[in-house]
Design a protein around this motif. Sequence first.
Motif, PDB file in Angstrom:
ATOM      1  N   SER A  13       0.801  -1.227  -0.022  1.00  0.00           N
ATOM      2  CA  SER A  13       0.217   0.146   0.121  1.00  0.00           C
ATOM      3  C   SER A  13       0.884   1.395  -0.161  1.00  0.00           C
ATOM      4  O   SER A  13       0.338   2.257  -0.505  1.00  0.00           O
ATOM      5  N   SER A  14       2.033   1.221   0.348  1.00  0.00           N
ATOM      6  CA  SER A  14       2.813   2.304   0.363  1.00  0.00           C
ATOM      7  C   SER A  14       3.552   2.820  -0.863  1.00  0.00           C
ATOM      8  O   SER A  14       4.402   3.426  -1.134  1.00  0.00           O
ATOM      9  N   CYS A  15       3.363   1.844  -1.956  1.00  0.00           N
ATOM     10  CA  CYS A  15       3.957   1.803  -3.306  1.00  0.00           C
ATOM     11  C   CYS A  15       3.248   2.444  -4.389  1.00  0.00           C
ATOM     12  O   CYS A  15       1.962   2.370  -4.404  1.00  0.00           O
ATOM     13  N   VAL A  16       3.891   3.148  -5.186  1.00  0.00           N
ATOM     14  CA  VAL A  16       3.483   3.705  -6.662  1.00  0.00           C
ATOM     15  C   VAL A  16       4.131   2.898  -7.619  1.00  0.00           C
ATOM     16  O   VAL A  16       5.300   2.990  -7.998  1.00  0.00           O
TER      17      VAL A  16
ATOM     18  N   LYS B  41       8.743   1.138  -6.653  1.00  0.00           N
ATOM     19  CA  LYS B  41       9.298   1.778  -7.789  1.00  0.00           C
ATOM     20  C   LYS B  41       9.294   3.462  -7.164  1.00  0.00           C
ATOM     21  O   LYS B  41      10.439   3.922  -7.266  1.00  0.00           O
ATOM     22  N   GLU B  42       8.497   3.615  -6.645  1.00  0.00           N
ATOM     23  CA  GLU B  42       8.312   5.107  -5.830  1.00  0.00           C
ATOM     24  C   GLU B  42       7.260   4.881  -4.766  1.00  0.00           C
ATOM     25  O   GLU B  42       6.486   3.980  -4.689  1.00  0.00           O
ATOM     26  N   CYS B  43       7.335   5.937  -3.882  1.00  0.00           N
ATOM     27  CA  CYS B  43       6.620   5.801  -2.521  1.00  0.00           C
ATOM     28  C   CYS B  43       5.250   6.981  -2.839  1.00  0.00           C
ATOM     29  O   CYS B  43       5.317   8.082  -3.558  1.00  0.00           O
TER      30      CYS B  43
ATOM     31  N   GLN C  64      13.465   1.102   1.771  1.00  0.00           N
ATOM     32  CA  GLN C  64      12.022   0.927   1.571  1.00  0.00           C
ATOM     33  C   GLN C  64      11.245   2.096   1.892  1.00  0.00           C
ATOM     34  O   GLN C  64      11.700   2.962   2.718  1.00  0.00           O
ATOM     35  N   CYS C  65      10.038   1.898   1.761  1.00  0.00           N
ATOM     36  CA  CYS C  65       9.226   3.130   1.781  1.00  0.00           C
ATOM     37  C   CYS C  65       8.492   3.191   3.017  1.00  0.00           C
ATOM     38  O   CYS C  65       7.904   2.133   3.670  1.00  0.00           O
ATOM     39  N   ALA C  66       8.729   4.428   3.984  1.00  0.00           N
ATOM     40  CA  ALA C  66       8.365   4.379   5.368  1.00  0.00           C
ATOM     41  C   ALA C  66       7.489   5.689   5.367  1.00  0.00           C
ATOM     42  O   ALA C  66       7.781   6.617   5.039  1.00  0.00           O
ATOM     43  N   ASP C  67       6.744   5.550   6.451  1.00  0.00           N
ATOM     44  CA  ASP C  67       5.709   6.670   6.908  1.00  0.00           C
ATOM     45  C   ASP C  67       6.583   7.606   7.212  1.00  0.00           C
ATOM     46  O   ASP C  67       7.450   7.707   8.011  1.00  0.00           O
ATOM     47  N   VAL C  68       6.140   9.013   6.721  1.00  0.00           N
ATOM     48  CA  VAL C  68       6.947  10.294   7.144  1.00  0.00           C
ATOM     49  C   VAL C  68       6.076  10.873   8.471  1.00  0.00           C
ATOM     50  O   VAL C  68       5.194  11.039   8.391  1.00  0.00           O
ATOM     51  N   ASP C  69       6.828  11.163   9.458  1.00  0.00           N
ATOM     52  CA  ASP C  69       6.173  11.631  10.685  1.00  0.00           C
ATOM     53  C   ASP C  69       6.333  13.177  10.721  1.00  0.00           C
ATOM     54  O   ASP C  69       7.097  13.688  11.003  1.00  0.00           O
ATOM     55  N   GLU C  70       4.946  13.744  10.128  1.00  0.00           N
ATOM     56  CA  GLU C  70       4.920  14.968   9.730  1.00  0.00           C
ATOM     57  C   GLU C  70       4.994  16.001  11.065  1.00  0.00           C
ATOM     58  O   GLU C  70       5.377  16.973  11.256  1.00  0.00           O
ATOM     59  N   CYS C  71       4.808  15.304  12.152  1.00  0.00           N
ATOM     60  CA  CYS C  71       4.571  15.816  13.501  1.00  0.00           C
ATOM     61  C   CYS C  71       6.064  16.286  14.137  1.00  0.00           C
ATOM     62  O   CYS C  71       6.187  17.058  15.084  1.00  0.00           O
ATOM     63  N   SER C  72       7.131  15.755  13.568  1.00  0.00           N
ATOM     64  CA  SER C  72       8.258  15.623  14.029  1.00  0.00           C
ATOM     65  C   SER C  72       9.142  16.507  13.263  1.00  0.00           C
ATOM     66  O   SER C  72      10.230  16.766  13.485  1.00  0.00           O
TER      67      SER C  72
END
Length: 353
Positions: free
Chosen positions: A261-264, A275-277, A287-295
């Motif tokens: 689900s994290s892939c494009v 291939k892309e996130c 690997q594609c990992a979630d960006v913690d926008e709050c930090s």
Amino acid sequence: MRLPRRAALGLLPLLLLLPPAPEAAKKPTPCHRCRGLVDKFNQGMVDTAKKNFGGGNTAWEEKTLSKYESSEIRLLEILEGLCESSDFECNQMLEAQEEHLEAWWLQLKSEYPDLFEWFCVKTLKVCCSPGTYGPDCLACQGGSQRPCSGNGHCSGDGSRQGDGSCQCHVGYQGPLCTDCMDGYFSSLRNETHSICTACDESCKTCSGLTNRDCGECEVGWVLDEGACVDVDECAAETPPCSAAQFCKNANGSYTCEECDSSCVGCTGEGPGNCKECIPGYSREHGQCADVDECSLAEKACVRKNENCYNTPGSYVCVCPDGFEETEDACVPPTEAEGTGGERPPQLPTREDL
């Protein structure tokens, strides 16, 4: 009491939701009932065989056993154990045919030792001998000794039903079940026997066991240097799967699996093969990992007193409990009270008292 038409129609959806009634058990044929009765009679003979024999070897016991072996007493004991009291059809058949069974037991057993053959085939004529079928008990295709060449089932075999045609086992075909189906080859064939053996999975037709014995390759396989080998559909110039899937090759085929689900787009399973996130994710440690926008250094939630909560691929901005939400701030309860339209009442001073 008849339901009113409207009430009856109201019950219709409920009736449609009820599970279907189980299919009624197939009624046994006369041959099946006769065979069942004979099987129980034969078991009764086994159960009573040594009943009056004490285990010694005296002349008296031998004489007693000999008398009991063919006695009416033993016959009665066998007959009494043939049918359960609740088995109406068994009891009905026994009552109608008891004289036949008695005649066989007392007079014909030595001449016709096979009770099934005498009783069901020759006397009642509801069954046929093995390898024969139909009203006249004709020989099955391939003969009564080895119907269908031993490679199939004769329609009506042993009954007064069917047409004697062969229903071949897997791998066999033809009127006598002597020919091999596609995917099988003849490993033995002579005047009496035909044995078909499965080809290698890569062969549609073959003459032996390996992928080099194929006459024609199966779909998904191709002939290469004298052997059928798997086609790697995933390596095709035009990918067989959609942009949101990756291809997984299998023998003779392939499957399309969903990307993480994290892939494009992706080349395989999991976030490490993207291939892309997607937005809200970035590549981290391969690997594609979630960006913690709050930090992040740049605040994601800009209103005063606002809390930031990270979520997969995004974030949410929420005022603390009890704070009043305005367009540009989260107002604490005391400040919110002070900004109301009415002035709060003042406590009296000492001079006023």
